[in-house]
Design an enzyme around this catalytic site. Structure first.
Site, PDB file in Angstrom:
ATOM      1  N   ASN A 154       0.802  -1.224   0.000  1.00 53.04           N
ATOM      2  CA  ASN A 154       0.000   0.000   0.000  1.00 53.04           C
ATOM      3  C   ASN A 154       0.832   1.270   0.000  1.00 53.04           C
ATOM      4  O   ASN A 154       0.379   2.306  -0.449  1.00 53.04           O
ATOM      5  CB  ASN A 154      -0.951   0.008   1.200  1.00 53.04           C
ATOM      6  CG  ASN A 154      -0.250  -0.283   2.514  1.00 53.04           C
ATOM      7  OD1 ASN A 154       0.525  -1.233   2.609  1.00 53.04           O
ATOM      8  ND2 ASN A 154      -0.502   0.520   3.515  1.00 53.04           N
ATOM      9  N   CYS A 328       5.892  11.981  11.795  1.00 52.04           N
ATOM     10  CA  CYS A 328       5.182  13.130  12.329  1.00 52.04           C
ATOM     11  C   CYS A 328       3.732  13.184  11.902  1.00 52.04           C
ATOM     12  O   CYS A 328       2.922  13.848  12.520  1.00 52.04           O
ATOM     13  CB  CYS A 328       5.878  14.414  11.926  1.00 52.04           C
ATOM     14  SG  CYS A 328       7.377  14.639  12.853  1.00 52.04           S
TER      15      CYS A 328
END
Lengths: 395, 142
Positions: A154, A328
């Site tokens: 993916n 992040c």
């Protein structure tokens, strides 16, 4: 002001439900709402609708209708495939082989199975993200009951050598499951010729509805029931069927596979042009994944000296929807496990951008997105201490 | 997920850049964690007359650097030292919990820059107060 324009390039996350699919689903909410398990006519037509959808899913992957079991999506299919076969085969052994780059629906299920006493081997992958057959061969023991390798990744879009894996597993008498969530509608799949025993798929990745999916279970495979209750799905997956969703899944997969060659060649062409522009116009970036064995719409690229979440924010401001493997963006400390597995240095992995193209993308999108990426990368580099150091070193 | 204030400081960062003849420089974070901040200060008569930053990191890291440098500009070194990460978060009208560590990084960067200045002046560095938290959790889904 944020841009009015919207360019969606996150088709591996999800897709817009095709309006034709929505139309096909609508009658099954308020008009033909009968519970398929009941005996009156209103129920009977729901049953027929499910049977038709089952046949469509089967045809799309070269299976027989009675080998298709409807689920709530890819995650449930993955959980069921692994947990259901692990427990039903533990008399034979407790060893499961998978890869380091699977979706979390597989990896976290394996962690659960480990706590239940199963041994898990995570195969490494090469720098392009492909499993090496010699690693798989070496990992197999006489206690191995299941191999689970995704059809296509993916994040980086790499297509795994599924046929070879299927052949080896069949010869060795080991079950082979593949998470084909990203592959359906993008890559030709035939469970019979590819020797696949179990296959997971998810409706919303190919312009079908969210909350729909299926698990293909080859006839004769022993697998425990996953949801216990009523007699639905041959007593293997209880719960009143999501009739509109199942009809939508059937309509979507039929269309996805019917138009596959035309659609994928167009998307691949657009993808290649976008990739070419990024690689030639932006210095210090690199493509992650395989050059050719790759999903047609996937680009995964690392830009040095910048961080992915801030790049996504700037692109979002320009109306572009994309994705990153940066830590992040997710709140975890580690960047993408897939980028780590293919050996991308950790500081560079933070600057990854995934663009996944789909049917509605156009030539204009390619120009717009490549220009906006260029601007965003330049802007972030102008703030980056790493880029400042790089420029100083170079001069 | 971010407040308008965060987006404003991210999109239009204040005090971005380098001071080549800085009196103090602080650098915190590391590339493998995905964030680095470098703070440059210019000091005259105990007052921070100019401050600039360079940041590699997420939107919250860039916005925190921008806001923190705004908050200490024109302040005495003592005032700048006392500016906590909480003040940065408040001035930014909040940060998501997983991003609070970005404001901590800004506070740390300023402390380092001030101590770098003090050491260069032959003064002893000030001591960090104990106990501010860096935290992360969980991954997202698709």
């Amino acid at each position: 002001m944020a841009s009015e324009k919207t360019v969606y390039m996150d088709h591996s996350a999800t897709t817009a439900t095709d309006p034709e699919v929505v139309q096909a689903m609508l009658p099954w909410y308020s008009q033909s709402y009968g519970n398929p398990s009941s005996i009156y006519r209103l129920a009977g037509i729901s049953r027929v609708a499910i049977d038709e959808a089952r046949a469509k899913v089967a045809t799309a992957i070269g299976a027989k209708p009675d080998e298709i079991f409807f689920t709530s999506g890819g995650t449930e299919s993955d959980n069921w495939a692994l947990i259901g076969t692990a427990f039903s085969h533990k008399g034979k052994g407790n060893h499961i082989i998978t890869t380091a780059i699977e979706h979390h629906a597989i990896l976290h299920t394996c962690e659960y199975l480990k706590k239940q006493g199963f041994d898990i081997t995570y195969l490494p992958v090469d720098e392009y993200g492909q499993v090496r057959m010699e690693d798989l061969k070496a990992a197999i023991t006489d206690r191995t009951i299941l191999v689970s390798v995704m059809f296509a990744n993916n994040e980086i879009g790499t297509i795994e050598p599924v046929s070879e894996i299927g052949k080896l597993c069949r010869e060795q008498g080991i079950l082979f499951h593949t998470d084909a969530v990203q592959a359906i509608g993008n890559v030709p799949i035939n469970v019979a010729t590819m020797n696949i025993d179990l296959l997971s798929l998810s409706g919303h990745k190919f312009y079908g509805p969210k909350g729909t999916g299926a698990l293909y279970i080859r006839k004769g495979i022993r697998i425990d029931s996953f949801l216990h209750g009523g007699a639905q799905e041959k007593r293997k997956r209880a719960g009143t069927e999501n009739v509109p969703g199942i009809v939508g899944l059937g309509a979507a997969i039929e269309k996805a596979v019917r138009d596959q060659d035309l659609k994928t060649s167009r998307i691949r062409d657009l993808r290649n042009r976008l990739l070419e522009r990024i690689l030639t116009e932006i210095p210090n970036c690199r493509l992650n994944g395989h050059k050719t064995e790759r999903l047609p719409g996937n680009i995964n690229i690392c830009f040095e000296f910048i961080e992915g979440e801030s790049l996504l924010l700037l692109l979002d401001h320009a109306g572009i929807a994309a994705s990153t493997g940066s830590a992040c963006s997710s709140g975890s400390l580690e960047p993408s496990h897939v980028l780590m597995a293919i050996g991308v240095p950790i500081e560079i992995a933070h600057g990854s951008l995934r663009l996944t193209l789909g049917i509605e993308n156009t030539e204009d999108d390619i120009n717009y997105v490549s220009e906006e990426i260029k601007k965003a990368v330049e802007k972030l580099r102008s703030i980056s201490p790493l880029y400042a150091d790089y420029l100083k070193k170079r001069s | 997920m971010y407040s308008e204030k965060v987006m404003d400081h991210f999109m239009n960062p204040r005090n971005q850049g380098e001071i080549p003849d800085a009196d103090g420089v602080g650098e915190v974070g590391n590339p493998s964690c995905g964030d680095i901040m470098r703070i440059f200060i210019k000091v005259k008569d105990n007052i921070i007359t100019d401050v600039k930053f360079q940041t590699f990191g997420c939107g919250a890291a860039i916005a925190s650097s921008s806001m923190a440098t705004e908050l200490i500009k024109g302040k005495t070194l003592e005032e700048a030292w006392e500016m906590s990460n909480k003040a940065v978060v408040e001035a930014l009208e909040g940060l998501p919990p997983v991003k609070v560590h970005c404001s901590v990084l800004a506070e740390d960067g300023i402390h380092q820059a001030i101590n770098d200045y003090r050491i260069k002046q032959g003064l002893s560095p000030w001591e960090e107060k104990a106990g501010h938290a860096h935290g992360h959790d969980d991954e997202s889904g698709e």
